[in-house]
Design an enzyme around this catalytic site. Structure first.
Site, PDB file in Angstrom:
ATOM      1  N   GLY A   1       0.815  -1.204   0.000  1.00 27.61           N
ATOM      2  CA  GLY A   1       0.000   0.000   0.000  1.00 27.61           C
ATOM      3  C   GLY A   1       0.844   1.248   0.000  1.00 27.61           C
ATOM      4  O   GLY A   1       2.055   1.209   0.285  1.00 27.61           O
TER       5      GLY A   1
ATOM      6  N   PRO B   1       2.426   4.922   1.195  1.00 28.44           N
ATOM      7  CA  PRO B   1       2.901   5.338   2.528  1.00 28.44           C
ATOM      8  C   PRO B   1       1.785   5.979   3.340  1.00 28.44           C
ATOM      9  O   PRO B   1       0.959   6.733   2.821  1.00 28.44           O
ATOM     10  CB  PRO B   1       3.999   6.359   2.209  1.00 28.44           C
ATOM     11  CG  PRO B   1       4.407   6.071   0.805  1.00 28.44           C
ATOM     12  CD  PRO B   1       3.196   5.558   0.109  1.00 28.44           C
TER      13      PRO B   1
ATOM     14  N   THR C   1      -0.734   4.480   5.008  1.00 23.80           N
ATOM     15  CA  THR C   1      -2.055   3.855   5.031  1.00 23.80           C
ATOM     16  C   THR C   1      -2.256   2.923   6.219  1.00 23.80           C
ATOM     17  O   THR C   1      -3.343   2.365   6.375  1.00 23.80           O
ATOM     18  CB  THR C   1      -2.297   3.080   3.728  1.00 23.80           C
ATOM     19  OG1 THR C   1      -1.194   2.209   3.476  1.00 23.80           O
ATOM     20  CG2 THR C   1      -2.446   4.032   2.560  1.00 23.80           C
TER      21      THR C   1
ATOM     22  N   THR D   1       2.042  -0.847   9.078  1.00 21.29           N
ATOM     23  CA  THR D   1       2.720  -1.244  10.315  1.00 21.29           C
ATOM     24  C   THR D   1       1.732  -1.386  11.464  1.00 21.29           C
ATOM     25  O   THR D   1       1.809  -2.333  12.256  1.00 21.29           O
ATOM     26  CB  THR D   1       3.796  -0.199  10.669  1.00 21.29           C
ATOM     27  OG1 THR D   1       4.704  -0.060   9.578  1.00 21.29           O
ATOM     28  CG2 THR D   1       4.566  -0.620  11.908  1.00 21.29           C
TER      29      THR D   1
ATOM     30  N   HIS E   1      -5.119  36.174 -12.214  1.00 19.88           N
ATOM     31  CA  HIS E   1      -4.715  34.781 -12.448  1.00 19.88           C
ATOM     32  C   HIS E   1      -5.591  33.814 -11.640  1.00 19.88           C
ATOM     33  O   HIS E   1      -6.128  32.840 -12.189  1.00 19.88           O
ATOM     34  CB  HIS E   1      -3.237  34.613 -12.070  1.00 19.88           C
ATOM     35  CG  HIS E   1      -2.693  33.249 -12.339  1.00 19.88           C
ATOM     36  ND1 HIS E   1      -1.901  32.960 -13.419  1.00 19.88           N
ATOM     37  CD2 HIS E   1      -2.814  32.071 -11.663  1.00 19.88           C
ATOM     38  CE1 HIS E   1      -1.566  31.685 -13.403  1.00 19.88           C
ATOM     39  NE2 HIS E   1      -2.103  31.129 -12.327  1.00 19.88           N
ATOM     40  N   GLU E   2      -5.744  34.089 -10.353  1.00 18.23           N
ATOM     41  CA  GLU E   2      -6.516  33.174  -9.504  1.00 18.23           C
ATOM     42  C   GLU E   2      -8.002  33.225  -9.844  1.00 18.23           C
ATOM     43  O   GLU E   2      -8.680  32.193  -9.843  1.00 18.23           O
ATOM     44  CB  GLU E   2      -6.286  33.515  -8.029  1.00 18.23           C
ATOM     45  CG  GLU E   2      -4.843  33.373  -7.562  1.00 18.23           C
ATOM     46  CD  GLU E   2      -4.279  31.981  -7.787  1.00 18.23           C
ATOM     47  OE1 GLU E   2      -5.082  31.014  -7.816  1.00 18.23           O
ATOM     48  OE2 GLU E   2      -3.053  31.854  -7.950  1.00 18.23           O
TER      49      GLU E   2
END
Length: 612
Positions: free
Chosen positions: A194, A196, A198, A201, A419-420
């Site tokens: 899976g 990183p 998720t 461990t 622009h935004e």
């Protein structure tokens, strides 16, 4: 070993001191009288000296008659004859002086020896991580007994399918006889695959906690050492420890550091390093060396399954793979229920609302989000964490930290504002686009002078060609607004152009969405199999086509991007009045939310069609 070393050092120090003592008493028992050189000359003139032994600095001998103290042996220090005659002529009593070099000898020999012994002992501890030099081949696995694990499946949320798969492992460790009743056997190894964050461990620890067995945890990188053969020795020692703890679970995190394919080549940053291959070979041998009746189960986790050695994944070793993927909306709600227990919440906060704001977030991302929101609420002196804190935390994680001290001149603020608003206006005008949540010209992060946040209303797992084209138009909205209003281009669209180019190239080379080139995959996805939704650009690309096809691909990518830009410019020219009005309001307030945007533009928030 360290105890033996301390004993040896103490022994030799005591022996050296004993030697000094013996020499001292031996010298005392010789009854030698030390006399001045002038007295020796007087005895010599009187004829009382029987025998003399001469060295470079001393003279020793015996007398014909004993001295007043009863000694017949004498010793004196030699003096230069000329000086002796001159002193004797003046009637001066004289004797030789001996400069003692004992302290100098000790400092020049003993202290350096002790220094080097101390350095040796220090390096021995460092190389063996506190276990002594001979412990370097021992496994560094952390062993958690039943009372130490304290993690159960109730602490793991959002991965129900993975938990169902692993419940069988728990039942096998609890009741191994039941699984052998019909001749069935448990897989030797279970590989958790899976992205990183998720919870791979955590899920492995939950299996050990539910089964009530010992849990040996180690990272794949801890097998790698500079000494040849150490990795293989640690693999052997790990399995020996596990057999003494059986029934037990061996968990190897980041298996790709240990199980990288032999001779994989430079495409994945690996090579045929002999030490790494010896360690992997030893792991393969150990996994073949025990059966299901031994009470051992191997769990491993990786986010790079594509680079693992095929021998590691064959039946009889890691013959079961469990996918631990990013949670969907229901899974995020379950994960948030776990993390929100430790936070004091305001009445307006619900896990469902937070889950709707966080598509694509992993369990680790959600834990970080809850912590960031709690810190923001604490910073402003609140009594509880409100929904506004979670909104701000999402923006901080996605867009970065606000840079209110970064001052822009009036012309730059105008360009950023248009622009935004260009991004927001295109997104609101196109059907099926994600709703615009907020537009701001407050700088954030490393290079963002402004930002437009869209929040999807649902999780998406595939996109049509039309949706990809609309996504490119939204990304090009800022550049198109600069063309419409100012008639020139700026460097503010660099990241937008990179993302648009990646989408267009993917449509042509990976998804077969070009009529000119047909339904052919010309390139492989440069990302890993489990890479996130926004991988870093510029990764290595494997080229499987000729020069003519490469020219056609470049031409087609440019045609798609230019076509999207033309349509975006035409749309904004139609909405020029709304663009000017909204941009001027943004320059005044610096931030506009979705309600204000709808009022200023006169465009409702887009909604997805049911067919999509």
């Amino acid at each position: 070993m360290m105890k033996n070393g301390r004993f040896n050092i103490a022994y030799w120090v005591a022996a050296l001191l004993g030697l000094f003592v013996i020499q001292y008493f031996a010298a005392m028992n010789q009854q030698v009288a030390t006399i001045p050189y002038s007295q020796f000359q007087q005895l010599l003139n009187e004829g009382r000296v029987a025998e003399v032994g001469v060295s470079d600095r001393f003279m020793q001998g015996t007398l014909k008659e004993p001295l007043p103290g009863g000694q017949t042996r004498f010793a004196t220090t030699r003096v230069d004859p000329e000086i002796a005659r001159e002193l004797e002529g003046h009637g001066v009593r004289f004797t030789g002086q001996i400069e003692s070099t004992l302290l100098r000898d000790i400092l020049s020999w003993v202290i350096p020896v002790l220094l080097f012994v101390g350095i040796w002992m220090y390096l021995g501890r460092r190389m063996a991580a506190g276990g002594g030099l001979m412990q370097i081949g021992k496994s560094r696995a952390r062993i958690y007994v039943e009372s130490d694990t304290k993690v159960s499946f109730a602490d793991v949320a959002g991965v129900d399918e993975a938990k169902d798969e692993l419940r069988e492992v728990v039942d096998f460790l609890r009741e191994p006889e039941r699984y052998g009743r019909l001749g069935g056997r448990m897989p030797k190894g279970v590989l958790l695959v899976g992205p990183p964050g998720t919870g791979k461990t955590l899920l492995a620890r939950a299996v050990a906690g539910e089964a009530k067995v010992a849990f040996l945890s180690i990272s794949g990188a801890e097998f790698v050492e500079m000494f040849v053969g150490v990795g293989a020795a640690r693999v052997r020692d790990l399995f020996e420890q596990a057999r003494t703890q059986a029934p037990a679970i061996i968990f190897i995190d980041e298996l790709d550091a240990l199980g990288r394919a032999r001779g994989i080549g430079a495409a994945y940053g690996g090579g045929g390093h002999s030490e790494a291959e010896q360690t992997l070979n030893q792991l393969l041998v150990e996994m073949d060396g025990f059966d299901q009746r031994s009470g051992l189960v191997i769990l491993a986790a990786t986010n790079r399954p594509e680079i693992l050695d095929p021998a590691l994944l064959r039946a009889g070793r890691f013959d079961r793979q469990v996918l631990v993927d990013r949670p969907d909306r229901t899974g995020r709600v379950q994960i948030l229920h776990v993390h929100l227990k430790r936070v004091k919440l305001a009445p307006d906060v619900t896990p469902e609302q937070i889950a709707a704001l966080t598509p694509g977030f992993t369990g680790a991302d959600l834990a970080n989000l809850v912590n960031e929101a709690a810190l923001l609420a604490t910073r402003r002196g609140a009594e509880a964490v409100s929904m506004a804190d979670f909104n701000n935390a999402v923006e901080r994680i996605v867009a970065g930290l606000e840079k209110r001290n970064r001052l822009l001149n009036r012309r730059e603020r105008e360009i950023v504002a248009y622009h935004e608003i260009g991004h927001a206006l295109v997104a609101m005008a196109l059907p099926g686009s994600d709703p615009v949540h907020k537009v701001s010209i407050i700088p954030r992060g490393i290079g963002a002078l402004g930002y437009t946040i869209q929040r999807p209303t649902e999780d998406r797992f595939l996109m049509t060609r039309e949706e990809l084209e609309r996504k490119m138009m939204v990304l090009l909205g800022g550049r198109a607004a600069e063309l419409v209003v100012f008639g020139h281009l700026s460097t503010g669209a660099a990241d937008d152009l990179q993302r648009v180019t990646d989408i267009a190239r993917g449509m042509v080379t990976r998804y077969g969405m070009s009529e000119a080139l047909g339904s052919v995959a010309y390139e492989r996805d440069p990302r890993g199999l489990l890479a996130g939704p926004n991988p870093l650009p510029g990764g290595p690309r494997e080229r499987d086509y000729g020069e003519a096809a490469g020219d056609a691909i470049d031409t087609e990518v440019r045609r798609i991007v230019d076509g999207a830009l033309e349509r975006t410019v035409a749309l904004l020219r139609e909405q020029r009045e709304a663009l000017e009005r909204t941009a001027k309001r943004l320059l005044e307030k610096e931030t506009l939310d979705e309600k204000e945007l709808a009022e200023l533009t006169g465009l409702p928030a887009p909604t997805r069609q049911a067919a999509e």
